[in-house]
Design a protein around this motif. Structure first.
Motif, PDB file in Angstrom:
ATOM      1  N   VAL A  55       0.804  -1.218   0.000  1.00 49.12           N
ATOM      2  CA  VAL A  55       0.000   0.000   0.000  1.00 49.12           C
ATOM      3  C   VAL A  55       0.848   1.286   0.000  1.00 49.12           C
ATOM      4  N   ALA A  56       2.021   1.274   0.595  1.00 50.03           N
ATOM      5  CA  ALA A  56       2.811   2.496   0.757  1.00 50.03           C
ATOM      6  C   ALA A  56       3.172   3.162  -0.574  1.00 50.03           C
ATOM      7  N   PRO A  57       3.634   2.433  -1.590  1.00 49.84           N
ATOM      8  CA  PRO A  57       3.945   3.124  -2.854  1.00 49.84           C
ATOM      9  C   PRO A  57       2.713   3.779  -3.493  1.00 49.84           C
ATOM     10  N   ALA A  58       1.573   3.102  -3.381  1.00 54.48           N
ATOM     11  CA  ALA A  58       0.342   3.690  -3.929  1.00 54.48           C
ATOM     12  C   ALA A  58      -0.066   4.933  -3.140  1.00 54.48           C
ATOM     13  N   ALA A  59       0.163   4.946  -1.826  1.00 61.99           N
ATOM     14  CA  ALA A  59      -0.172   6.109  -1.004  1.00 61.99           C
ATOM     15  C   ALA A  59       0.705   7.299  -1.371  1.00 61.99           C
ATOM     16  N   VAL A  60       1.993   7.063  -1.570  1.00 67.03           N
ATOM     17  CA  VAL A  60       2.898   8.149  -1.950  1.00 67.03           C
ATOM     18  C   VAL A  60       2.505   8.687  -3.331  1.00 67.03           C
ATOM     19  N   THR A  61       2.188   7.788  -4.256  1.00 69.40           N
ATOM     20  CA  THR A  61       1.768   8.224  -5.589  1.00 69.40           C
ATOM     21  C   THR A  61       0.470   9.023  -5.521  1.00 69.40           C
ATOM     22  N   ALA A  62      -0.486   8.561  -4.736  1.00 67.42           N
ATOM     23  CA  ALA A  62      -1.749   9.295  -4.594  1.00 67.42           C
ATOM     24  C   ALA A  62      -1.514  10.660  -3.957  1.00 67.42           C
ATOM     25  N   GLY A  63      -0.587  10.760  -3.021  1.00 62.04           N
ATOM     26  CA  GLY A  63      -0.251  12.052  -2.426  1.00 62.04           C
ATOM     27  C   GLY A  63       0.344  13.012  -3.443  1.00 62.04           C
ATOM     28  N   LEU A  64       1.240  12.500  -4.288  1.00 58.63           N
ATOM     29  CA  LEU A  64       1.816  13.344  -5.334  1.00 58.63           C
ATOM     30  C   LEU A  64       0.745  13.789  -6.333  1.00 58.63           C
ATOM     31  N   VAL A  65      -0.171  12.889  -6.679  1.00 62.58           N
ATOM     32  CA  VAL A  65      -1.266  13.247  -7.589  1.00 62.58           C
ATOM     33  C   VAL A  65      -2.161  14.310  -6.948  1.00 62.58           C
ATOM     34  N   ALA A  66      -2.420  14.198  -5.650  1.00 65.86           N
ATOM     35  CA  ALA A  66      -3.250  15.187  -4.962  1.00 65.86           C
ATOM     36  C   ALA A  66      -2.580  16.559  -4.966  1.00 65.86           C
ATOM     37  N   ILE A  67      -1.267  16.603  -4.788  1.00 59.39           N
ATOM     38  CA  ILE A  67      -0.559  17.883  -4.811  1.00 59.39           C
ATOM     39  C   ILE A  67      -0.568  18.478  -6.210  1.00 59.39           C
ATOM     40  N   VAL A  68      -0.382  17.649  -7.229  1.00 59.92           N
ATOM     41  CA  VAL A  68      -0.447  18.140  -8.606  1.00 59.92           C
ATOM     42  C   VAL A  68      -1.855  18.655  -8.911  1.00 59.92           C
ATOM     43  N   ALA A  69      -2.881  17.945  -8.433  1.00 62.52           N
ATOM     44  CA  ALA A  69      -4.258  18.396  -8.642  1.00 62.52           C
ATOM     45  C   ALA A  69      -4.512  19.726  -7.929  1.00 62.52           C
ATOM     46  N   ALA A  70      -3.960  19.901  -6.742  1.00 58.21           N
ATOM     47  CA  ALA A  70      -4.122  21.172  -6.022  1.00 58.21           C
ATOM     48  C   ALA A  70      -3.443  22.311  -6.771  1.00 58.21           C
ATOM     49  N   LEU A  71      -2.261  22.046  -7.325  1.00 61.06           N
ATOM     50  CA  LEU A  71      -1.578  23.075  -8.115  1.00 61.06           C
ATOM     51  C   LEU A  71      -2.360  23.405  -9.385  1.00 61.06           C
ATOM     52  N   ALA A  72      -2.899  22.386 -10.042  1.00 61.89           N
ATOM     53  CA  ALA A  72      -3.699  22.620 -11.250  1.00 61.89           C
ATOM     54  C   ALA A  72      -4.973  23.383 -10.913  1.00 61.89           C
ATOM     55  N   PHE A  73      -5.582  23.070  -9.787  1.00 64.12           N
ATOM     56  CA  PHE A  73      -6.788  23.777  -9.355  1.00 64.12           C
ATOM     57  C   PHE A  73      -6.476  25.248  -9.101  1.00 64.12           C
ATOM     58  N   ARG A  74      -5.364  25.523  -8.440  1.00 66.23           N
ATOM     59  CA  ARG A  74      -4.961  26.900  -8.159  1.00 66.23           C
ATOM     60  C   ARG A  74      -4.683  27.640  -9.465  1.00 66.23           C
ATOM     61  N   ALA A  75      -4.001  26.988 -10.402  1.00 68.53           N
ATOM     62  CA  ALA A  75      -3.700  27.618 -11.688  1.00 68.53           C
ATOM     63  C   ALA A  75      -4.983  27.915 -12.456  1.00 68.53           C
ATOM     64  N   ALA A  76      -5.934  26.987 -12.433  1.00 73.63           N
ATOM     65  CA  ALA A  76      -7.207  27.211 -13.125  1.00 73.63           C
ATOM     66  C   ALA A  76      -7.964  28.370 -12.499  1.00 73.63           C
ATOM     67  N   MET A  77      -7.947  28.475 -11.192  1.00 72.19           N
ATOM     68  CA  MET A  77      -8.642  29.573 -10.529  1.00 72.19           C
ATOM     69  C   MET A  77      -7.987  30.923 -10.850  1.00 72.19           C
ATOM     70  N   LEU A  78      -6.654  30.947 -10.971  1.00 75.29           N
ATOM     71  CA  LEU A  78      -5.967  32.183 -11.341  1.00 75.29           C
ATOM     72  C   LEU A  78      -6.310  32.596 -12.764  1.00 75.29           C
ATOM     73  N   VAL A  79      -6.391  31.631 -13.668  1.00 71.68           N
ATOM     74  CA  VAL A  79      -6.750  31.937 -15.054  1.00 71.68           C
ATOM     75  C   VAL A  79      -8.163  32.490 -15.123  1.00 71.68           C
ATOM     76  N   VAL A  80      -9.090  31.872 -14.390  1.00 74.66           N
ATOM     77  CA  VAL A  80     -10.471  32.349 -14.378  1.00 74.66           C
ATOM     78  C   VAL A  80     -10.546  33.757 -13.799  1.00 74.66           C
ATOM     79  N   ALA A  81      -9.811  34.022 -12.730  1.00 72.59           N
ATOM     80  CA  ALA A  81      -9.830  35.350 -12.113  1.00 72.59           C
ATOM     81  C   ALA A  81      -9.244  36.402 -13.055  1.00 72.59           C
TER      82      ALA A  81
END
Length: 146
Positions: A55-81
């Motif tokens: 489970v640990a490698p999948a958890a680390v990968t999911a954490g990295l995906v969540a951080i990338v998604a948070a960065l993409a969400f922030r970038a999308a919100m800046l573009v919209v603003a």
């Protein structure tokens, strides 16, 4: 320029989830590696170690995906603003008297009143002017007969 940024709870949750998954995956892997030689295949520690290895490698990968998604969400919100701010700057200013509602009898609107009405918002993607250049076909022409 005045920026009022609200704190988005979903973005915070993504950052926290990403950090917890990464730190938890790395810490549990370190714990499992420390127990590498202890216990036989029938012990509870062996089962936990194998579960962590799975489970640990999948958890680390999911954490990295969540951080990338948070960065993409922030970038999308800046573009919209920024797009909303540029649309607000481009919108024609209307006099306050043109937006007030009067209770007069309906009749044909004068040209001055129709000119002061607000333009409807356009939600089409922005169009950019392109220069019309003459097409040069000289690279595809056959050389002249000599």
């Amino acid at each position: 320029m005045n920026h009022h940024s609200r704190v988005n709870p979903f973005e915070i949750a993504l950052w926290v989830l990403g950090a917890v998954l990464i730190v938890g995956g790395i810490a549990s892997s370190a714990w499992a590696i420390g127990r590498l030689g202890g216990g036989g295949p029938n012990s509870a520690g062996f089962v936990a170690t194998q579960l962590i290895y799975t489970v640990a490698p999948a958890a680390v990968t999911a954490g990295l995906v969540a951080i990338v998604a948070a960065l993409a969400f922030r970038a999308a919100m800046l573009v919209v603003a920024r797009r909303a701010a540029s649309l607000a700057e481009e919108a024609p200013l209307v006099e306050p008297s043109a937006t007030t509602v009067t209770m007069e009898a309906p009749g044909p609107a004068s040209s001055a009143e129709s000119a002061l009405r607000e333009a409807p918002l356009s939600f089409d993607p922005p169009r950019f002017r392109q220069r019309q250049r003459a097409i040069d076909h000289s690279a595809f022409k056959r050389p002249g007969a000599e």
